[in-house]
Scaffold this active site. Structure first.
Site, PDB file in Angstrom:
ATOM      1  N   LYS A  79       0.857  -1.198   0.000  1.00 55.72           N
ATOM      2  CA  LYS A  79       0.000   0.000   0.000  1.00 55.72           C
ATOM      3  C   LYS A  79       0.883   1.234   0.000  1.00 55.72           C
ATOM      4  O   LYS A  79       1.873   1.298   0.735  1.00 55.72           O
ATOM      5  CB  LYS A  79      -0.916  -0.022   1.237  1.00 55.72           C
ATOM      6  CG  LYS A  79      -1.913   1.141   1.280  1.00 55.72           C
ATOM      7  CD  LYS A  79      -2.891   1.001   2.446  1.00 55.72           C
ATOM      8  CE  LYS A  79      -3.891   2.153   2.464  1.00 55.72           C
ATOM      9  NZ  LYS A  79      -4.858   2.049   3.581  1.00 55.72           N
ATOM     10  N   SER A 154      -9.795   2.160   2.586  1.00 58.45           N
ATOM     11  CA  SER A 154      -8.889   2.859   1.707  1.00 58.45           C
ATOM     12  C   SER A 154      -7.861   1.941   1.038  1.00 58.45           C
ATOM     13  O   SER A 154      -7.195   2.366   0.100  1.00 58.45           O
ATOM     14  CB  SER A 154      -8.154   3.936   2.506  1.00 58.45           C
ATOM     15  OG  SER A 154      -7.340   3.333   3.499  1.00 58.45           O
ATOM     16  N   SER A 178     -10.289  -0.116   6.855  1.00 64.82           N
ATOM     17  CA  SER A 178      -9.687  -0.067   5.509  1.00 64.82           C
ATOM     18  C   SER A 178      -8.960  -1.320   5.051  1.00 64.82           C
ATOM     19  O   SER A 178      -8.558  -1.396   3.894  1.00 64.82           O
ATOM     20  CB  SER A 178      -8.725   1.110   5.416  1.00 64.82           C
ATOM     21  OG  SER A 178      -9.442   2.260   5.119  1.00 64.82           O
TER      22      SER A 178
HETATM   23  N1  GLN Z   1     -13.535   4.373   5.730  1.00 65.98           N
HETATM   24  C1  GLN Z   1     -12.981   4.900   6.963  1.00 65.98           C
HETATM   25  C2  GLN Z   1     -12.668   6.358   6.794  1.00 65.98           C
HETATM   26  O1  GLN Z   1     -12.892   6.877   5.738  1.00 65.98           O
HETATM   27  C3  GLN Z   1     -11.778   4.103   7.365  1.00 65.98           C
HETATM   28  C4  GLN Z   1     -10.560   4.458   6.635  1.00 65.98           C
HETATM   29  C5  GLN Z   1      -9.380   3.668   7.096  1.00 65.98           C
HETATM   30  O2  GLN Z   1      -9.515   2.664   7.781  1.00 65.98           O
HETATM   31  N2  GLN Z   1      -8.197   4.139   6.710  1.00 65.98           N
HETATM   32  O3  GLN Z   1     -12.197   6.983   7.695  1.00 65.98           O
END
Ligand code: GLN
Length: 492
Positions: A79, A154, A178
């Site tokens: 990532k 994400s 995410s």
């Molecule tokens: N979808 C969540 C957010 O937008 C989690 C994102 C994440 O875990 N990085 O904050």
């Protein structure tokens, strides 16, 4: 995958050790596959053809010399939130479009030391803020099961790459879901470890009290193998857990007769798609057949997880992202007339809309006069949410439920309504607020799209949770399903 190469990391590693193929051959096959399919998917921000082949040659030499680790020579996708000293680290943002980190993240050091081969850096929501990969500066990633749909976020690039067999395994990070949510949307497995298990050193910060790196792969067994590489104490991360190293695969292939699994009634309410609910009931019955004891439990404060998360995460992000001032890191505007102009325009130009929204809301929640009403209140709720889990784990060893309320949604459908987007994290954020480990594994399909099942464990129960997931996967085949149009063939 093709006949020539198996698709699980466990099998790939065995084939490398037994000399059935070389790491160079394997790496070339994946790079070819990326070049053939990633125009359609956009799962990579940077592909590292040359450095990957150099790493593969070094791995082959180590294997030949008998000096190789277990996963030496196995390719992976990283990532683009983990700093790499020789490859750009963008974090999905224009702000860091040209950023080459001066050092490797702790996780990257460990992957390098294991001799693994980095195929490239995967696409992600900007600064890991999103649930769909649509906030990336580099364009959205497509879900390999249906290109018109999102892969989740994400870590959507990592999930799509693994699902489409562009990489056998990948890293991800999970601040509020995410790793688990994109794993669910793309039909793969993903583990969010106990907070502090995996070093945050060199992992670009979103919300530091919630951020946690972890593995994304096809099977629970593969997740355990990658955990053995990336987890461990790092004194450069102030919240790293100082615990002895452990083998995360030690409970694979074991019976699960004594496992007590709780089903939180709040996770099966009206928010959950009815077809997903029915599939999960079937999966729960499967665990019962395998010997687990199932009972209903309650997590009474579940509904408060989203509001608490979206105050705490945004407050922390507003502080963490203040470092992008146009001077020390990243994008700098041209022809600034003074320092304030430099700050304002560098940040206005460098950050995307969602990141700006979050910085504004987070700054508001922390400002004097509102701190007590929002931030302090959210921290109090965080405590209640954690206590719900502590109480539940008095009676059961694991919790089981959905990862997401619905299957992967169509790109663009939530873009004008951030709150609806935030609600897709309804079953994942509480785990981060409590710092617990949780994983998502595929447990069926609705209209040809994957459905994720979430297991939540007590602190440090990763090995047991992976054992449980492994037992389910040894008795089911959802984790073996591939999205057909993208995956026909595989590396060959
Ligand atoms: N979808 C969540 C957010 O937008 C989690 C994102 C994440 O875990 N990085 O904050």
């Amino acid at each position: 995958m093709s006949d020539q190469f198996p698709s699980s990391v466990a099998q790939l590693a065995a084939g490398l050790r037994d000399g059935e193929y070389s790491s160079v051959e394997l790496t070339k096959a994946y790079l070819t596959r990326i070049s053939e399919h990633d125009d359609a998917l956009n799962s990579f921000i940077t592909v590292c053809d040359e450095s990957a082949l150099a790493q593969a040659r070094a791995a082959d030499a180590a294997i030949a010399a008998g000096a190789a680790n277990n996963l030496c020579g196995v390719p992976y996708a990283n990532k683009d939130i983990f700093c790499t000293s020789d490859v750009r680290t963008s974090c999905g943002s224009k702000m860091l479009d040209n950023f080459i980190a001066p050092y490797d993240a702790g996780v990257v050091e460990r992957l390098n030391a294991a001799g693994m081969v980095m195929l490239g850096k995967t696409n992600m929501d900007e600064f890991a803020m999103g649930s769909s990969n649509e906030t990336s500066f580099y364009g959205r990633t497509c879900n390999p099961w249906d290109l018109s749909r999102v892969p989740g976020g994400s870590s959507g690039g990592s999930a799509a790459a693994v699902a489409a067999s562009l990489a056998p395994i990948a890293t991800g990070t999970d601040t509020g879901g995410s790793i688990r949510q994109p794993a669910a949307f793309c039909g793969i497995s993903g583990l969010k470890p106990t907070y502090g298990r995996v070093s945050r050193y060199g992992m670009i910060a979103f919300a530091s009290s919630l951020d946690q790196g972890g593995p994304m792969g096809r099977t629970a067994e593969d997740l355990a193998l990658l955990m053995n590489v990336i987890a461990g104490f790092d004194e450069r991360d102030s919240t790293s857990l100082e615990m002895p190293d452990e083998d995360f695969g030690r409970l694979l292939n074991k019976p699960i007769e004594n496992a007590r699994i709780g089903v939180p009634s709040e996770y099966f309410g009206p928010d959950l798609d009815a077809e997903i609910g029915a599939l999960l009931e079937r999966a729960i019955a499967e665990f019962e057949k395998l010997g687990a004891t199932i009972c209903e439990v309650s997590l009474p404060n579940s509904q408060l997880a989203i509001p608490a998360y979206y105050v705490i995460a945004l407050a922390e992000c507003s502080s963490n992202l203040s470092r992008y001032d146009g001077i020390r890191f990243g994008h700098q505007c041209e022809n600034a007339v003074d320092l304030t102009d430099l700050y304002e325009r560098s940040r206005a130009e460098g950050f995307g809309e969602e990141v700006k929204r979050r910085i504004l809301v987070g700054t508001y929640a922390l400002s004097s006069g509102y701190y007590d009403a929002y931030y302090r209140k959210a921290q109090q709720i965080r405590r209640l949410i954690k206590q719900d889990f502590v109480n539940a784990f008095d009676d059961v060893d694991f919790l089981i439920g959905p990862t997401t309320p619905d299957v992967a949604f169509t790109a663009g459908c939530h873009s004008s309504d951030p709150v609806t987007m935030y609600l897709s994290d309804i079953y994942t954020t509480a785990v981060n607020l409590a710092g617990l480990p949780a994983l998502s594994i595929p447990a069926g399909q609705v209209s040809g799209l994957p459905v994720g099942l979430q297991l939540i464990g007590n602190y440090f129960s990763e090995a047991a949770m992976l054992g449980l997931a492994d037992r389910y996967q040894k008795n089911s085949s959802w984790h073996l399903s591939h999205p057909s149009e993208i995956c026909a063939g595989g590396p060959s």
